[in-house]
Design an enzyme around this catalytic site. Structure first.
Site, mmCIF file in Angstrom:
data_model
loop_
_atom_site.group_PDB
_atom_site.id
_atom_site.type_symbol
_atom_site.label_atom_id
_atom_site.label_comp_id
_atom_site.label_asym_id
_atom_site.label_seq_id
_atom_site.Cartn_x
_atom_site.Cartn_y
_atom_site.Cartn_z
ATOM 1 N N GLN A 12 -0.218 5.549 -11.543
ATOM 2 C CA GLN A 12 0.683 5.965 -12.543
ATOM 3 C C GLN A 12 1.962 4.810 -12.590
ATOM 4 O O GLN A 12 2.045 4.407 -13.991
ATOM 5 C CB GLN A 12 1.092 7.231 -12.277
ATOM 6 N N ASP A 13 2.466 4.581 -11.767
ATOM 7 C CA ASP A 13 3.669 3.888 -11.691
ATOM 8 C C ASP A 13 3.429 2.267 -11.790
ATOM 9 O O ASP A 13 4.200 1.788 -12.532
ATOM 10 C CB ASP A 13 4.385 3.979 -10.297
ATOM 11 N N ARG A 35 -13.718 -1.327 -6.161
ATOM 12 C CA ARG A 35 -14.494 0.167 -6.214
ATOM 13 C C ARG A 35 -15.776 -0.034 -7.011
ATOM 14 O O ARG A 35 -15.848 -1.182 -7.735
ATOM 15 C CB ARG A 35 -13.462 0.942 -6.627
ATOM 16 N N ASP A 58 -6.907 -5.838 -0.337
ATOM 17 C CA ASP A 58 -6.900 -4.687 0.096
ATOM 18 C C ASP A 58 -5.772 -4.477 1.087
ATOM 19 O O ASP A 58 -5.377 -5.442 1.817
ATOM 20 C CB ASP A 58 -7.978 -4.302 0.998
ATOM 21 N N MET A 59 -4.852 -3.431 1.337
ATOM 22 C CA MET A 59 -3.635 -3.498 1.703
ATOM 23 C C MET A 59 -3.952 -3.336 3.403
ATOM 24 O O MET A 59 -2.937 -3.687 4.221
ATOM 25 C CB MET A 59 -2.836 -1.996 1.651
ATOM 26 N N ALA A 81 1.009 0.726 -3.708
ATOM 27 C CA ALA A 81 -0.170 1.078 -2.990
ATOM 28 C C ALA A 81 -0.018 1.965 -1.949
ATOM 29 O O ALA A 81 0.811 1.598 -1.242
ATOM 30 C CB ALA A 81 -0.904 -0.012 -2.722
ATOM 31 N N THR A 125 9.625 7.564 -0.886
ATOM 32 C CA THR A 125 9.312 8.882 -1.548
ATOM 33 C C THR A 125 10.461 10.065 -0.882
ATOM 34 O O THR A 125 10.859 10.065 0.180
ATOM 35 C CB THR A 125 7.883 9.407 -1.249
ATOM 36 N N GLU A 127 9.379 12.831 -0.087
ATOM 37 C CA GLU A 127 8.658 13.708 0.910
ATOM 38 C C GLU A 127 9.141 13.119 2.065
ATOM 39 O O GLU A 127 8.844 13.986 3.046
ATOM 40 C CB GLU A 127 7.096 13.508 0.762
ATOM 41 N N TYR A 149 1.420 12.071 5.185
ATOM 42 C CA TYR A 149 1.924 11.111 4.129
ATOM 43 C C TYR A 149 3.507 10.917 4.155
ATOM 44 O O TYR A 149 3.920 9.850 4.295
ATOM 45 C CB TYR A 149 1.720 11.795 2.663
ATOM 46 N N LYS A 153 4.991 7.114 4.929
ATOM 47 C CA LYS A 153 5.939 6.594 3.993
ATOM 48 C C LYS A 153 7.030 6.247 4.713
ATOM 49 O O LYS A 153 8.084 5.285 4.226
ATOM 50 C CB LYS A 153 6.134 7.540 2.714
ATOM 51 N N HIS A 179 7.929 12.072 -9.968
ATOM 52 C CA HIS A 179 7.894 11.738 -11.176
ATOM 53 C C HIS A 179 6.467 11.541 -11.910
ATOM 54 O O HIS A 179 5.624 11.465 -11.283
ATOM 55 C CB HIS A 179 8.543 10.266 -11.250
ATOM 56 N N ARG A 184 -0.393 10.910 -14.649
ATOM 57 C CA ARG A 184 -0.397 11.418 -13.447
ATOM 58 C C ARG A 184 -1.861 11.862 -13.200
ATOM 59 O O ARG A 184 -2.596 12.283 -14.055
ATOM 60 C CB ARG A 184 0.437 12.585 -13.293
#
Length: 329
Positions: A12-13, A35, A58-59, A81, A125, A127, A149, A153, A179, A184
């Site tokens: 989304q972002d 993918r 890839d991260m 990501a 985030t 979170e 998560y 983060k 957001h 989304r």
């Protein structure tokens, strides 16, 4: 011409940020994981897929990040990501740690080794606040994450600060509160609600099963929030900023907005299902965006009512297209 590399560009972002940067005249590159299915639908939705250059990487693979940087030669890197669904992080905590936490230091290290002058943005985030220590959360509020998560983060956030302080790199973290947008993912509660409202109105669904609908969140529009990301990389020095609306709303109230927009009563359709409760619930998140407003000259422009209605309209259009395809129209 400035160039930017966006990790998570298919999210989304990432899609909204790519559009913003293209409109500002950037050459935009996106890191995309390999993918077997096409994950670029959001870029198609915004009609920008053919305007961005996608690079496989890839991260969790430092060498692929170095190659992506050497190929794109960006002036700015935006790390969006992540394994970003909170619920999944309890089911896949190791994957979440590898991508959402260690992936950040992989990218920072790749930048340090290739061109430490690159300006870096990290998607932090709300979170990370989790079990809130203050009624409104600002940049100085202590963190207390309540999910794998949030913990992952938090590592990404602090390693971003560490590279700024240790190596003098221009690194910034945007502590973004919730957001949303028509882009989304369907697994997130806001989109789950607007999609259900559209389907119920169209006669394709009879109920909406949710968990804790009295949880309070600070919801804004993703299209507004990516502007704050860009503004952070334009400052003289890197820093950390809370990006939020400063207003909180319950999931229950958000359901009411979505359903009443379609002349429906959410109470007739919402079913509380304990399986959707989190192992450790975050009851309230409310951001204090004062620093972003004063230092970045940024503020949210889209109200929650307008945001929810925008999402309902988009889901109604999707449902209409789905019905037409099934009917062969």
């Amino acid at each position: 011409m400035k160039a930017a590399l966006i990790t998570g560009i298919t999210g989304q972002d990432g899609a909204y940020l790519a559009r913003l940067l293209l409109n500002k005249g950037y050459k935009v590159y996106g890191l995309i994981a390999r993918r077997s299915t096409d994950t670029t639908w959001r870029l198609d939705y915004l009609n920008i897929k053919n305007e961005v250059d996608l690079i496989e990487g890839d991260m969790t693979d430092l060498s692929s990040l170095i190659r992506a940087l050497n190929f794109s030669k960006p002036t700015e890197v935006y790390n969006l990501a992540a394994q970003s669904f909170v619920g999944t992080s309890w089911e896949q905590p190791v994957l979440t740690a590898n991508v959402t936490a260690v992936g950040v230091v992989n990218l920072l290290e790749a930048i340090r080794l290739t061109n430490p002058a690159i300006r870096f943005y990290q998607a932090s985030t709300s979170e990370m606040f989790g079990l809130i220590q203050e009624p409104m959360q600002s940049e100085s509020t202590p963190f207390y994450p309540r999910s794998p998560y949030g913990v992952a983060k938090l590592y990404g956030h602090w390693i971003t600060v560490n590279y700024r302080e240790s190596f003098g790199m221009h690194t910034s973290s945007g502590i973004l509160f919730n957001h949303e947008s028509p882009l989304r993912g369907i697994e997130f509660v806001t989109r789950k609600v607007t999609d259900a409202a559209a389907r119920i109105k169209s006669g394709l669904q009879s109920e909406l099963r949710l968990g804790n609908i009295d949880a309070k969140r600070d919801w804004g529009f993703a299209g507004d929030y990516v502007e704050a990301m860009w503004l952070m990389t334009q400052q003289e020095v890197g820093d950390d900023y809370v990006v939020a609306t400063g207003k909180t709303t319950t999931v229950r109230e958000m359901c009411d907005i979505a359903f009443s927009y379609l002349d429906l009563d959410y109470q007739d359709y919402v079913v509380i299902d304990p399986k959707f409760y989190r192992p450790a619930e975050v009851e309230v998140l409310l951001g204090d965006p004062t620093k972003a407003i004063t230092k970045l000259n940024w503020e949210p422009e889209t109200s929650l009512n307008d945001l929810v209605r925008m999402m309902v309209d988009a889901d109604l259009q999707r449902v209409k297209q789905e019905v037409s395809l099934v009917a062969g129209v």
